[in-house]
Design a protein around this motif. Structure first.
Motif, PDB file in Angstrom:
ATOM      1  N   LEU A 183      -4.915  12.451  -0.669  1.00  0.00           N
ATOM      2  CA  LEU A 183      -5.703  12.798  -1.843  1.00  0.00           C
ATOM      3  C   LEU A 183      -4.878  12.465  -3.088  1.00  0.00           C
ATOM      4  N   PRO A 184      -5.527  12.128  -4.211  1.00  0.00           N
ATOM      5  CA  PRO A 184      -4.774  11.847  -5.437  1.00  0.00           C
ATOM      6  C   PRO A 184      -3.864  13.006  -5.843  1.00  0.00           C
ATOM      7  N   SER A 185      -4.266  14.228  -5.488  1.00  0.00           N
ATOM      8  CA  SER A 185      -3.475  15.407  -5.850  1.00  0.00           C
ATOM      9  C   SER A 185      -2.238  15.588  -4.960  1.00  0.00           C
ATOM     10  N   GLU A 186      -2.186  14.846  -3.859  1.00  0.00           N
ATOM     11  CA  GLU A 186      -1.085  15.007  -2.900  1.00  0.00           C
ATOM     12  C   GLU A 186       0.124  14.132  -3.209  1.00  0.00           C
ATOM     13  N   THR A 187      -0.019  13.220  -4.167  1.00  0.00           N
ATOM     14  CA  THR A 187       1.097  12.357  -4.560  1.00  0.00           C
ATOM     15  C   THR A 187       0.868  11.856  -5.973  1.00  0.00           C
ATOM     16  N   THR A 188       1.949  11.666  -6.713  1.00  0.00           N
ATOM     17  CA  THR A 188       1.827  11.081  -8.050  1.00  0.00           C
ATOM     18  C   THR A 188       1.853   9.559  -7.975  1.00  0.00           C
ATOM     19  N   SER A 189       2.229   9.007  -6.816  1.00  0.00           N
ATOM     20  CA  SER A 189       2.315   7.563  -6.660  1.00  0.00           C
ATOM     21  C   SER A 189       0.930   6.939  -6.494  1.00  0.00           C
ATOM     22  N   ARG A 190       0.806   5.727  -7.002  1.00  0.00           N
ATOM     23  CA  ARG A 190      -0.410   4.931  -6.800  1.00  0.00           C
ATOM     24  C   ARG A 190      -0.025   3.570  -6.214  1.00  0.00           C
ATOM     25  N   ARG A 191       1.086   3.552  -5.465  1.00  0.00           N
ATOM     26  CA  ARG A 191       1.603   2.320  -4.888  1.00  0.00           C
ATOM     27  C   ARG A 191       0.974   2.067  -3.518  1.00  0.00           C
ATOM     28  N   ALA A 192      -0.083   1.283  -3.477  1.00  0.00           N
ATOM     29  CA  ALA A 192      -0.692   0.920  -2.196  1.00  0.00           C
ATOM     30  C   ALA A 192       0.177  -0.135  -1.509  1.00  0.00           C
ATOM     31  N   CYS A 193       0.183  -0.093  -0.180  1.00  0.00           N
ATOM     32  CA  CYS A 193       1.045  -0.984   0.609  1.00  0.00           C
ATOM     33  C   CYS A 193       0.182  -1.882   1.500  1.00  0.00           C
ATOM     34  N   PRO A 194       0.051  -3.166   1.151  1.00  0.00           N
ATOM     35  CA  PRO A 194      -0.756  -4.079   1.973  1.00  0.00           C
ATOM     36  C   PRO A 194      -0.012  -4.500   3.238  1.00  0.00           C
ATOM     37  N   CYS A 195      -0.721  -5.138   4.156  1.00  0.00           N
ATOM     38  CA  CYS A 195      -0.100  -5.595   5.405  1.00  0.00           C
ATOM     39  C   CYS A 195       0.643  -6.906   5.153  1.00  0.00           C
ATOM     40  N   PHE A 196       1.870  -6.758   4.670  1.00  0.00           N
ATOM     41  CA  PHE A 196       2.796  -7.870   4.474  1.00  0.00           C
ATOM     42  C   PHE A 196       4.185  -7.247   4.470  1.00  0.00           C
ATOM     43  N   TYR A 197       4.946  -7.491   5.510  1.00  0.00           N
ATOM     44  CA  TYR A 197       6.245  -6.836   5.665  1.00  0.00           C
ATOM     45  C   TYR A 197       7.282  -7.873   6.091  1.00  0.00           C
ATOM     46  N   VAL A 198       8.514  -7.711   5.609  1.00  0.00           N
ATOM     47  CA  VAL A 198       9.625  -8.508   6.113  1.00  0.00           C
ATOM     48  C   VAL A 198      10.545  -7.554   6.873  1.00  0.00           C
ATOM     49  N   PHE A 199      10.505  -7.652   8.191  1.00  0.00           N
ATOM     50  CA  PHE A 199      11.329  -6.802   9.045  1.00  0.00           C
ATOM     51  C   PHE A 199      12.631  -7.530   9.389  1.00  0.00           C
ATOM     52  N   SER A 200      13.757  -6.859   9.155  1.00  0.00           N
ATOM     53  CA  SER A 200      15.036  -7.431   9.539  1.00  0.00           C
ATOM     54  C   SER A 200      15.112  -7.528  11.055  1.00  0.00           C
ATOM     55  N   LYS A 201      15.908  -8.481  11.548  1.00  0.00           N
ATOM     56  CA  LYS A 201      16.022  -8.626  13.002  1.00  0.00           C
ATOM     57  C   LYS A 201      16.584  -7.358  13.639  1.00  0.00           C
ATOM     58  N   LYS A 202      17.338  -6.579  12.863  1.00  0.00           N
ATOM     59  CA  LYS A 202      17.895  -5.332  13.393  1.00  0.00           C
ATOM     60  C   LYS A 202      16.836  -4.248  13.574  1.00  0.00           C
ATOM     61  N   SER A 203      15.692  -4.400  12.909  1.00  0.00           N
ATOM     62  CA  SER A 203      14.628  -3.402  13.040  1.00  0.00           C
ATOM     63  C   SER A 203      13.683  -3.701  14.202  1.00  0.00           C
ATOM     64  N   LEU A 204      13.713  -4.912  14.730  1.00  0.00           N
ATOM     65  CA  LEU A 204      12.736  -5.314  15.757  1.00  0.00           C
ATOM     66  C   LEU A 204      12.799  -4.475  17.039  1.00  0.00           C
ATOM     67  N   PRO A 205      14.011  -4.074  17.520  1.00  0.00           N
ATOM     68  CA  PRO A 205      14.042  -3.223  18.723  1.00  0.00           C
ATOM     69  C   PRO A 205      13.296  -1.891  18.550  1.00  0.00           C
ATOM     70  N   LEU A 206      13.094  -1.491  17.305  1.00  0.00           N
ATOM     71  CA  LEU A 206      12.400  -0.222  17.072  1.00  0.00           C
ATOM     72  C   LEU A 206      10.904  -0.313  17.371  1.00  0.00           C
ATOM     73  N   LEU A 207      10.370  -1.532  17.489  1.00  0.00           N
ATOM     74  CA  LEU A 207       8.976  -1.674  17.933  1.00  0.00           C
ATOM     75  C   LEU A 207       8.801  -1.037  19.313  1.00  0.00           C
TER      76      LEU A 207
END
Length: 274
Positions: A183-207
């Motif tokens: 809800l807008p009242s639950e955060t002051t942020s308005r930063r939407a996050c689209p599906c575009f990510y750069v995952f480091s190779k070190k993060s891939l095992p976490l999948l």
């Protein structure tokens, strides 16, 4: 770096809208996967492949689709030398693996041990977006710490927070958390996050760790790739790059708006997203 384009969805909302449209103007879109929809001068996904190639951001593009659309994607990919298609072997929306599992499938199938750029196959960005700038920003982050990952954000309207994952960041633009459709009242942020990510190779095992933890969970918890990002944030450093906005082809009106923009307003097709 490799790119994985997530294109295994069934576009149920869009296909429902096309079937219900009495004008017949959009009948040619029936049975077309969203990434293969014509957007301006070419298919939506072609904009990505052209920009990824021109920017020299990645050396291979892997597209994960389903068994229903496999032949159509293979025919499309035959026009490119740097694209490979992988089927998740599902045949219905009810049986879908989910986006995170599709990403894991691509990483394992193609033995990816490099950084991975993940792109939603039904998304395009406004003209200020630049893959070259993303590449530069990610390189700077990697120079500081090899664990660092990168996501995008854009300012959404107050009433739209309930539609998106909303990022909260600190003064260094490191993500503190992602709230899913708050809800807008639950955060002051308005930063939407689209599906575009750069995952480091070190993060891939976490999948693997994420999907193991969620193996008994409903498909909705494994489908949206943002759920993995939200889970990743406390475990690896994730930073933000700001953009002005995106086109998200979810239904027929959003497709019409996107196609019209690319036909009438796109200034430079050759340099778009490069």
């Amino acid at each position: 770096m490799k790119a994985v384009i997530l294109a295994a969805g069934y576009g149920t909302r869009l296909q429902r809208d096309v079937a219900a449209d009495s004008s017949g103007k959009f009948a040619h879109l029936a049975g077309t996967a969203k990434p293969l929809l014509p957007v301006g001068p070419c298919a939506l996904i072609t904009h990505w492949v052209r920009a990824l190639t021109a920017s020299d951001c990645v050396d291979r593009v892997y597209v994960v689709t389903n068994a229903v659309y496999l032949a159509a994607f293979e025919e499309w990919a035959s026009h490119f030398t740097n694209v490979e298609i992988l089927s998740d072997r599902t045949t219905s929306n009810d049986g879908r693996l989910g986006a995170v599992a599709c990403l894991q499938l691509a990483v394992k199938h193609f033995n990816v041990d490099e950084h991975v750029l993940v792109i939603g196959g039904d998304t395009l960005f406004k003209e200020d977006f630049s893959l070259s700038k993303v590449k530069e920003r990610f390189s700077d982050l990697q120079a500081k710490c090899e664990d660092n990952c990168l996501v995008l954000s854009y300012q959404c309207k107050e009433q739209e927070t309930r539609k998106y994952g909303i990022l909260e960041v600190d003064g260094d633009l490191r993500v503190l958390c992602m709230k899913e459709k708050p809800l807008p009242s639950e955060t002051t942020s308005r930063r939407a996050c689209p599906c575009f990510y750069v995952f480091s190779k070190k993060s891939l095992p976490l999948l693997d760790a994420f999907l193991e933890e969620k193996k008994e969970a409903p498909i909705d918890e494994k489908d949206a790739p943002g759920n993995f990002v939200s889970w990743l944030i406390p475990r690896k450093p994730v930073y933000v790059q700001q953009i002005s906005g995106r086109f998200d082809v979810g239904n027929l009106p959003s497709y019409v708006e996107c196609d019209l923009y690319f036909r009438e307003n796109l200034q430079d097709v050759e340099s778009y997203m490069v």
